[in-house]
Design a protein around this motif. Structure first.
Motif, PDB file in Angstrom:
ATOM      1  N   TYR A   1     -10.393  -1.144  -3.076  1.00  0.00           N
ATOM      2  CA  TYR A   1      -9.243  -2.032  -3.260  1.00  0.00           C
ATOM      3  C   TYR A   1      -9.098  -2.403  -4.732  1.00  0.00           C
ATOM      4  O   TYR A   1      -9.920  -3.119  -5.303  1.00  0.00           O
ATOM      5  CB  TYR A   1      -9.398  -3.288  -2.412  1.00  0.00           C
ATOM      6  CG  TYR A   1      -8.220  -4.225  -2.488  1.00  0.00           C
ATOM      7  CD1 TYR A   1      -7.055  -3.961  -1.808  1.00  0.00           C
ATOM      8  CD2 TYR A   1      -8.281  -5.376  -3.263  1.00  0.00           C
ATOM      9  CE1 TYR A   1      -5.972  -4.809  -1.874  1.00  0.00           C
ATOM     10  CE2 TYR A   1      -7.197  -6.234  -3.346  1.00  0.00           C
ATOM     11  CZ  TYR A   1      -6.056  -5.935  -2.646  1.00  0.00           C
ATOM     12  OH  TYR A   1      -4.975  -6.786  -2.727  1.00  0.00           O
TER      13      TYR A   1
ATOM     14  N   LYS B   1       0.869  -1.174   0.000  1.00  0.00           N
ATOM     15  CA  LYS B   1       0.000   0.000   0.000  1.00  0.00           C
ATOM     16  C   LYS B   1       0.905   1.223   0.000  1.00  0.00           C
ATOM     17  O   LYS B   1       1.800   1.333   0.835  1.00  0.00           O
ATOM     18  CB  LYS B   1      -0.910   0.015   1.222  1.00  0.00           C
ATOM     19  CG  LYS B   1      -1.910   1.158   1.204  1.00  0.00           C
ATOM     20  CD  LYS B   1      -2.912   1.033   2.342  1.00  0.00           C
ATOM     21  CE  LYS B   1      -3.975   2.111   2.243  1.00  0.00           C
ATOM     22  NZ  LYS B   1      -4.968   1.962   3.323  1.00  0.00           N
TER      23      LYS B   1
ATOM     24  N   LEU C   1       1.576  -5.254   2.921  1.00  0.00           N
ATOM     25  CA  LEU C   1       0.337  -5.753   3.510  1.00  0.00           C
ATOM     26  C   LEU C   1       0.385  -7.272   3.545  1.00  0.00           C
ATOM     27  O   LEU C   1       0.690  -7.913   2.540  1.00  0.00           O
ATOM     28  CB  LEU C   1      -0.870  -5.309   2.687  1.00  0.00           C
ATOM     29  CG  LEU C   1      -1.113  -3.818   2.571  1.00  0.00           C
ATOM     30  CD1 LEU C   1      -2.341  -3.564   1.698  1.00  0.00           C
ATOM     31  CD2 LEU C   1      -1.296  -3.182   3.923  1.00  0.00           C
TER      32      LEU C   1
ATOM     33  N   TYR D   1      -2.618   0.506  -4.294  1.00  0.00           N
ATOM     34  CA  TYR D   1      -2.082  -0.815  -4.000  1.00  0.00           C
ATOM     35  C   TYR D   1      -1.282  -1.298  -5.204  1.00  0.00           C
ATOM     36  O   TYR D   1      -1.736  -1.160  -6.340  1.00  0.00           O
ATOM     37  CB  TYR D   1      -3.218  -1.800  -3.706  1.00  0.00           C
ATOM     38  CG  TYR D   1      -4.109  -1.347  -2.573  1.00  0.00           C
ATOM     39  CD1 TYR D   1      -3.776  -1.617  -1.260  1.00  0.00           C
ATOM     40  CD2 TYR D   1      -5.272  -0.629  -2.823  1.00  0.00           C
ATOM     41  CE1 TYR D   1      -4.589  -1.191  -0.217  1.00  0.00           C
ATOM     42  CE2 TYR D   1      -6.089  -0.199  -1.794  1.00  0.00           C
ATOM     43  CZ  TYR D   1      -5.732  -0.484  -0.491  1.00  0.00           C
ATOM     44  OH  TYR D   1      -6.527  -0.047   0.532  1.00  0.00           O
TER      45      TYR D   1
ATOM     46  N   SER E   1      -3.919   6.926  -1.607  1.00  0.00           N
ATOM     47  CA  SER E   1      -3.268   5.619  -1.487  1.00  0.00           C
ATOM     48  C   SER E   1      -3.596   4.773  -2.703  1.00  0.00           C
ATOM     49  O   SER E   1      -4.602   4.978  -3.378  1.00  0.00           O
ATOM     50  CB  SER E   1      -3.698   4.905  -0.211  1.00  0.00           C
ATOM     51  OG  SER E   1      -5.070   4.629  -0.237  1.00  0.00           O
TER      52      SER E   1
ATOM     53  N   LEU F   1      -3.970  -7.336   5.249  1.00  0.00           N
ATOM     54  CA  LEU F   1      -4.259  -7.510   3.828  1.00  0.00           C
ATOM     55  C   LEU F   1      -5.728  -7.892   3.618  1.00  0.00           C
ATOM     56  O   LEU F   1      -6.404  -7.343   2.747  1.00  0.00           O
ATOM     57  CB  LEU F   1      -3.344  -8.562   3.203  1.00  0.00           C
ATOM     58  CG  LEU F   1      -3.606  -8.897   1.738  1.00  0.00           C
ATOM     59  CD1 LEU F   1      -3.481  -7.664   0.854  1.00  0.00           C
ATOM     60  CD2 LEU F   1      -2.653  -9.990   1.268  1.00  0.00           C
TER      61      LEU F   1
ATOM     62  N   VAL G   1      -5.680  -3.355  -7.332  1.00  0.00           N
ATOM     63  CA  VAL G   1      -4.226  -3.574  -7.338  1.00  0.00           C
ATOM     64  C   VAL G   1      -3.643  -3.312  -8.716  1.00  0.00           C
ATOM     65  O   VAL G   1      -4.170  -3.805  -9.723  1.00  0.00           O
ATOM     66  CB  VAL G   1      -3.902  -5.019  -6.906  1.00  0.00           C
ATOM     67  CG1 VAL G   1      -2.413  -5.286  -6.972  1.00  0.00           C
ATOM     68  CG2 VAL G   1      -4.427  -5.296  -5.511  1.00  0.00           C
TER      69      VAL G   1
ATOM     70  N   GLN H   1       4.018   0.462   2.357  1.00  0.00           N
ATOM     71  CA  GLN H   1       3.767  -0.493   3.438  1.00  0.00           C
ATOM     72  C   GLN H   1       3.403  -1.861   2.883  1.00  0.00           C
ATOM     73  O   GLN H   1       2.500  -1.980   2.054  1.00  0.00           O
ATOM     74  CB  GLN H   1       2.626   0.042   4.307  1.00  0.00           C
ATOM     75  CG  GLN H   1       2.241  -0.839   5.451  1.00  0.00           C
ATOM     76  CD  GLN H   1       1.079  -0.248   6.235  1.00  0.00           C
ATOM     77  OE1 GLN H   1       0.259   0.494   5.696  1.00  0.00           O
ATOM     78  NE2 GLN H   1       1.003  -0.568   7.497  1.00  0.00           N
TER      79      GLN H   1
ATOM     80  N   GLU I   1      -7.899  -4.799   4.022  1.00  0.00           N
ATOM     81  CA  GLU I   1      -7.799  -3.907   2.861  1.00  0.00           C
ATOM     82  C   GLU I   1      -8.533  -4.486   1.656  1.00  0.00           C
ATOM     83  O   GLU I   1      -9.168  -3.750   0.896  1.00  0.00           O
ATOM     84  CB  GLU I   1      -6.339  -3.637   2.501  1.00  0.00           C
ATOM     85  CG  GLU I   1      -5.561  -2.865   3.552  1.00  0.00           C
ATOM     86  CD  GLU I   1      -5.963  -1.406   3.675  1.00  0.00           C
ATOM     87  OE1 GLU I   1      -6.638  -0.869   2.773  1.00  0.00           O
ATOM     88  OE2 GLU I   1      -5.591  -0.782   4.682  1.00  0.00           O
ATOM     89  N   GLN I   2      -8.478  -5.796   1.462  1.00  0.00           N
ATOM     90  CA  GLN I   2      -9.151  -6.438   0.331  1.00  0.00           C
ATOM     91  C   GLN I   2     -10.669  -6.321   0.433  1.00  0.00           C
ATOM     92  O   GLN I   2     -11.351  -6.337  -0.584  1.00  0.00           O
ATOM     93  CB  GLN I   2      -8.748  -7.912   0.238  1.00  0.00           C
ATOM     94  CG  GLN I   2      -7.347  -8.098  -0.260  1.00  0.00           C
ATOM     95  CD  GLN I   2      -6.883  -9.542  -0.201  1.00  0.00           C
ATOM     96  OE1 GLN I   2      -7.320 -10.317   0.652  1.00  0.00           O
ATOM     97  NE2 GLN I   2      -5.979  -9.904  -1.092  1.00  0.00           N
TER      98      GLN I   2
ATOM     99  N   TYR J   1       1.205   5.293   0.249  1.00  0.00           N
ATOM    100  CA  TYR J   1       0.587   6.555   0.662  1.00  0.00           C
ATOM    101  C   TYR J   1       1.362   7.673  -0.012  1.00  0.00           C
ATOM    102  O   TYR J   1       2.586   7.706   0.059  1.00  0.00           O
ATOM    103  CB  TYR J   1       0.678   6.733   2.182  1.00  0.00           C
ATOM    104  CG  TYR J   1      -0.082   5.683   2.962  1.00  0.00           C
ATOM    105  CD1 TYR J   1      -1.410   5.880   3.299  1.00  0.00           C
ATOM    106  CD2 TYR J   1       0.538   4.508   3.380  1.00  0.00           C
ATOM    107  CE1 TYR J   1      -2.110   4.927   4.031  1.00  0.00           C
ATOM    108  CE2 TYR J   1      -0.145   3.556   4.105  1.00  0.00           C
ATOM    109  CZ  TYR J   1      -1.466   3.771   4.424  1.00  0.00           C
ATOM    110  OH  TYR J   1      -2.159   2.829   5.141  1.00  0.00           O
TER     111      TYR J   1
END
Length: 70
Positions: A64, A4, A50, A24, A22, A55, A66, A48, A58-59, A6
């Protein structure tokens, strides 16, 4: 691995929490992530890793999505 990132949208912008974005990225290392993003005009605050429960949390977020490094 999923990272992730930022960041601020402008490289010269002072980091302010309210303006932090942010994204991914799937990559082998933090170095690979930073190399992948170097052409964008981002002021990267933190990259960061994950894993585990973080993780999974966040998913489950609706934001979310990627980016894969190929």
């Amino acid at each position: 691995m999923i990272f992730k990132v930022y960041y601020q949208e402008n490289r010269f912008e002072v980091p302010v929490r309210e303006n932090t974005q942010s994204l991914y990225v799937e990559a082998a290392s933090e170095r690979e992530v930073r190399h992948h993003l170097k052409d964008r005009n981002y002021n990267i605050e933190l990259v960061q890793l994950l894993e585990g429960n973080h993780l999974e949390y966040e998913q489950s977020s609706q934001n979310y999505e990627v980016e894969s490094i190929e």
